[in-house]
Design a protein around this motif. Structure first.
Motif, PDB file in Angstrom:
ATOM      1  N   GLY A  96       0.823  -1.209   0.000  1.00 52.09           N
ATOM      2  CA  GLY A  96       0.000   0.000   0.000  1.00 52.09           C
ATOM      3  C   GLY A  96       0.846   1.243   0.000  1.00 52.09           C
ATOM      4  N   ASN A  99       4.521   2.399  -5.004  1.00 49.75           N
ATOM      5  CA  ASN A  99       4.827   1.513  -6.129  1.00 49.75           C
ATOM      6  C   ASN A  99       5.740   0.364  -5.652  1.00 49.75           C
ATOM      7  OD1 ASN A  99       5.983   0.371  -8.410  1.00 49.75           O
ATOM      8  ND2 ASN A  99       6.156   2.318  -9.504  1.00 49.75           N
ATOM      9  N   PRO A 119      -4.317   2.351  -6.906  1.00 48.71           N
ATOM     10  CA  PRO A 119      -5.279   3.445  -6.860  1.00 48.71           C
ATOM     11  C   PRO A 119      -5.633   3.968  -8.245  1.00 48.71           C
ATOM     12  CG  PRO A 119      -3.094   4.308  -6.451  1.00 48.71           C
ATOM     13  CD  PRO A 119      -2.923   2.847  -6.758  1.00 48.71           C
ATOM     14  N   GLU A 138      -8.721  -0.071  -4.370  1.00 50.69           N
ATOM     15  CA  GLU A 138      -9.231   0.555  -3.144  1.00 50.69           C
ATOM     16  C   GLU A 138      -9.649   1.994  -3.412  1.00 50.69           C
ATOM     17  OE1 GLU A 138      -7.238   0.052   0.901  1.00 50.69           O
ATOM     18  OE2 GLU A 138      -6.894   2.170   0.493  1.00 50.69           O
ATOM     19  N   HIS A 145      -4.675   5.990   4.200  1.00 53.89           N
ATOM     20  CA  HIS A 145      -4.155   6.652   3.002  1.00 53.89           C
ATOM     21  C   HIS A 145      -5.128   6.445   1.838  1.00 53.89           C
ATOM     22  CE1 HIS A 145      -0.900   8.327   0.680  1.00 53.89           C
ATOM     23  NE2 HIS A 145      -0.914   7.306  -0.156  1.00 53.89           N
ATOM     24  N   HIS A 228      -0.204  13.348   1.278  1.00 52.66           N
ATOM     25  CA  HIS A 228      -0.573  12.054   1.858  1.00 52.66           C
ATOM     26  C   HIS A 228      -1.956  12.135   2.485  1.00 52.66           C
ATOM     27  CE1 HIS A 228       3.399  10.685   1.089  1.00 52.66           C
ATOM     28  NE2 HIS A 228       3.960  11.463   1.978  1.00 52.66           N
ATOM     29  N   VAL A 230      -5.293  11.311   4.179  1.00 53.44           N
ATOM     30  CA  VAL A 230      -5.614  10.214   5.090  1.00 53.44           C
ATOM     31  C   VAL A 230      -7.036  10.403   5.635  1.00 53.44           C
ATOM     32  CG1 VAL A 230      -5.078   9.399   7.421  1.00 53.44           C
ATOM     33  CG2 VAL A 230      -3.222   9.726   5.805  1.00 53.44           C
TER      34      VAL A 230
HETATM   35  O1  TUI Z   1      -2.008   2.303   2.210  1.00 50.32           O
HETATM   36  C1  TUI Z   1      -3.191   2.354   2.421  1.00 50.32           C
HETATM   37  N1  TUI Z   1      -3.709   2.823   3.570  1.00 50.32           N
HETATM   38  C2  TUI Z   1      -2.940   3.304   4.621  1.00 50.32           C
HETATM   39  S1  TUI Z   1      -1.255   3.391   4.703  1.00 50.32           S
HETATM   40  C3  TUI Z   1      -1.339   4.086   6.197  1.00 50.32           C
HETATM   41  S2  TUI Z   1       0.062   4.546   7.117  1.00 50.32           S
HETATM   42  C4  TUI Z   1       0.487   6.086   6.531  1.00 50.32           C
HETATM   43  N2  TUI Z   1       1.351   6.739   7.267  1.00 50.32           N
HETATM   44  C5  TUI Z   1       1.756   7.956   6.890  1.00 50.32           C
HETATM   45  C6  TUI Z   1       1.312   8.555   5.745  1.00 50.32           C
HETATM   46  C7  TUI Z   1       0.417   7.916   4.996  1.00 50.32           C
HETATM   47  C8  TUI Z   1      -0.010   6.657   5.388  1.00 50.32           C
HETATM   48  C9  TUI Z   1      -2.616   4.218   6.580  1.00 50.32           C
HETATM   49  N3  TUI Z   1      -3.485   3.776   5.700  1.00 50.32           N
HETATM   50  N4  TUI Z   1      -4.083   1.911   1.505  1.00 50.32           N
HETATM   51  C10 TUI Z   1      -3.653   1.403   0.252  1.00 50.32           C
HETATM   52  C11 TUI Z   1      -3.436   2.483  -0.720  1.00 50.32           C
HETATM   53  N5  TUI Z   1      -2.433   2.514  -1.535  1.00 50.32           N
HETATM   54  N6  TUI Z   1      -4.202   3.549  -0.928  1.00 50.32           N
HETATM   55  C12 TUI Z   1      -3.637   4.270  -1.930  1.00 50.32           C
HETATM   56  C13 TUI Z   1      -2.501   3.588  -2.291  1.00 50.32           C
HETATM   57  C14 TUI Z   1      -1.529   3.905  -3.292  1.00 50.32           C
HETATM   58  C15 TUI Z   1      -1.189   5.217  -3.603  1.00 50.32           C
HETATM   59  C16 TUI Z   1      -0.219   5.483  -4.564  1.00 50.32           C
HETATM   60  C17 TUI Z   1      -0.875   2.858  -3.965  1.00 50.32           C
HETATM   61  C18 TUI Z   1       0.072   3.127  -4.921  1.00 50.32           C
HETATM   62  C19 TUI Z   1       0.397   4.437  -5.209  1.00 50.32           C
HETATM   63  O2  TUI Z   1       1.329   4.623  -6.148  1.00 50.32           O
HETATM   64  C20 TUI Z   1       1.805   5.916  -6.350  1.00 50.32           C
HETATM   65  C21 TUI Z   1       2.950   5.844  -7.272  1.00 50.32           C
HETATM   66  O3  TUI Z   1       2.744   6.052  -8.461  1.00 50.32           O
HETATM   67  O4  TUI Z   1       4.039   5.542  -6.779  1.00 50.32           O
END
Ligand code: TUI
Length: 314
Positions: A96, A99, A119, A138, A145, A228, A230
């Motif tokens: 999560g 990447n 996402p 999701e 996040h 970020h 949340v």
């Molecule tokens: O990851 C989550 N939910 C979360 S992580 C978390 S802990 C946190 N701590 C500090 C800052 C932010 C979070 C609490 N909840 N859900 C899965 C999720 N993944 N949601 C969105 C994404 C995601 C976003 C961008 C996955 C891939 C992505 O790729 C971006 C890129 O292009 O690199």
């Protein structure tokens, strides 16, 4: 009985994942969900590898069924946790908040099934090429996040973009959500918020009570300015953060405001300084139940809805 290709892929009874919530989803909760026929997932969050290994050993001692580990890719310990998951040869790794490309070979070589949260359509296509076994789409109704898109839009788009099994997440907490997700093309669901009310979930009683009593407008998104976003319960902390965010507090100070806030919610139930991560579906969570009962309840209430879908076609 609802079964899908996800069950065959992972050797699980029901196509229901428990979200790998940071600070919340430990070995005990994950084992209870797996014992109940779903897929329990340990949340690594920002924890070091030693903690994650300990939780994997706890889960292994409580269940012989498959379970997973969620790697939060923003974690400063992501490298060592990724390595530990490979060495422990957990059945499934979900990822999560980023990447997962740089770890894919490590996990695939260890025989692990990798199931990233995606996402966007672009991320779904990328991880499909890299050898993922399935993807979790999701939507922004979820807790923690959040991405830009809603579950309603993201799930069908991801289903069109990949031939892999798609697990829907975000806003799902009962059989209606599960049935809807299947009609959108998903063949499994992941729920986080619903499992916050599981008996085996070790969060502070104040946290559980806030979830049980939450209404429709009880969550809010903070952290957009820092990149970020949340979703959490609209508590004193969330209100203070929003004020700081839009009141011009410098980035570094704003960053500091969030440090330790999730631990304060989970362990202390601190309503002033704690960040109570939760999805919009908190409003649909009404009672504390054993995890296995939650899995069965959601599946058994989705079944008649899916069977009855033909009523709409004359
Ligand atoms: O990851 C989550 N939910 C979360 S992580 C978390 S802990 C946190 N701590 C500090 C800052 C932010 C979070 C609490 N909840 N859900 C899965 C999720 N993944 N949601 C969105 C994404 C995601 C976003 C961008 C996955 C891939 C992505 O790729 C971006 C890129 O292009 O690199």
């Amino acid at each position: 009985m609802i079964q899908s290709r996800l069950c065959d892929l992972l050797g699980i009874q029901y196509p229901v994942f428990q979200g790998g919530m940071a600070w919340v989803a430990d070995g005990k909760l994950a084992a209870a969900v797996s014992e109940g026929g779903g897929l329990g997932i340990i949340g690594a969050g920002n924890a070091p590898a030693s903690y994650v290994r300990e939780q994997i050993h706890i889960a292994k001692s409580l269940t012989g069924k498959p379970f997973g580990v969620n790697i939060m890719l923003l974690s400063p310990f992501a490298d060592e946790v990724a390595q530990a998951a490979a060495e422990e040869k957990v059945a499934v790794v979900t990822t999560g908040a980023g990447n997962p490309s740089k770890y894919m070979k490590l996990w695939l070589d260890a025989g692990i099934k990798v199931i990233p949260v995606v996402p966007s359509v672009a991320m779904a296509k990328l991880v499909t090429r890299l050898g993922a076994s399935a993807v979790i789409a999701e939507g922004g109704e979820s807790g923690g996040h959040v991405g830009e898109l809603t579950t309603m839009v993201l799930v069908p788009l991801v289903c069109d973009a990949t031939d892999l099994p798609v697990i829907a997440a975000g806003g799902i907490a009962d059989g209606r959500g599960m049935a809807a997700a299947f009609l959108l093309g998903a063949c499994g669901v992941q729920m986080g918020t619903r499992f916050l009310s599981a008996q085996e979930c070790g969060i502070h009683p104040v946290y559980k009570e806030k979830i049980i009593n939450a209404g429709d407008l009880c969550t809010t998104v903070t952290g957009k300015r820092l990149g970020h976003p949340v979703r959490s319960l609209r508590t004193q902390f969330a209100r203070n953060y929003t004020k700081a965010e839009y009141g011009g507090m410098p980035d570094e100070e704003l960053e500091q405001l969030g440090v330790g806030a999730l631990r304060l919610a989970v362990q202390e139930g601190d309503l002033k300084k704690g960040c109570f991560l939760a999805g919009q579906a908190a409003a649909m969570v009404h009672e504390i139940q054993p995890a296995a009962e939650i899995v069965r309840d959601v599946v058994e209430s989705a079944e008649p809805l899916l069977k009855g879908a033909s009523q709409w076609v004359k």
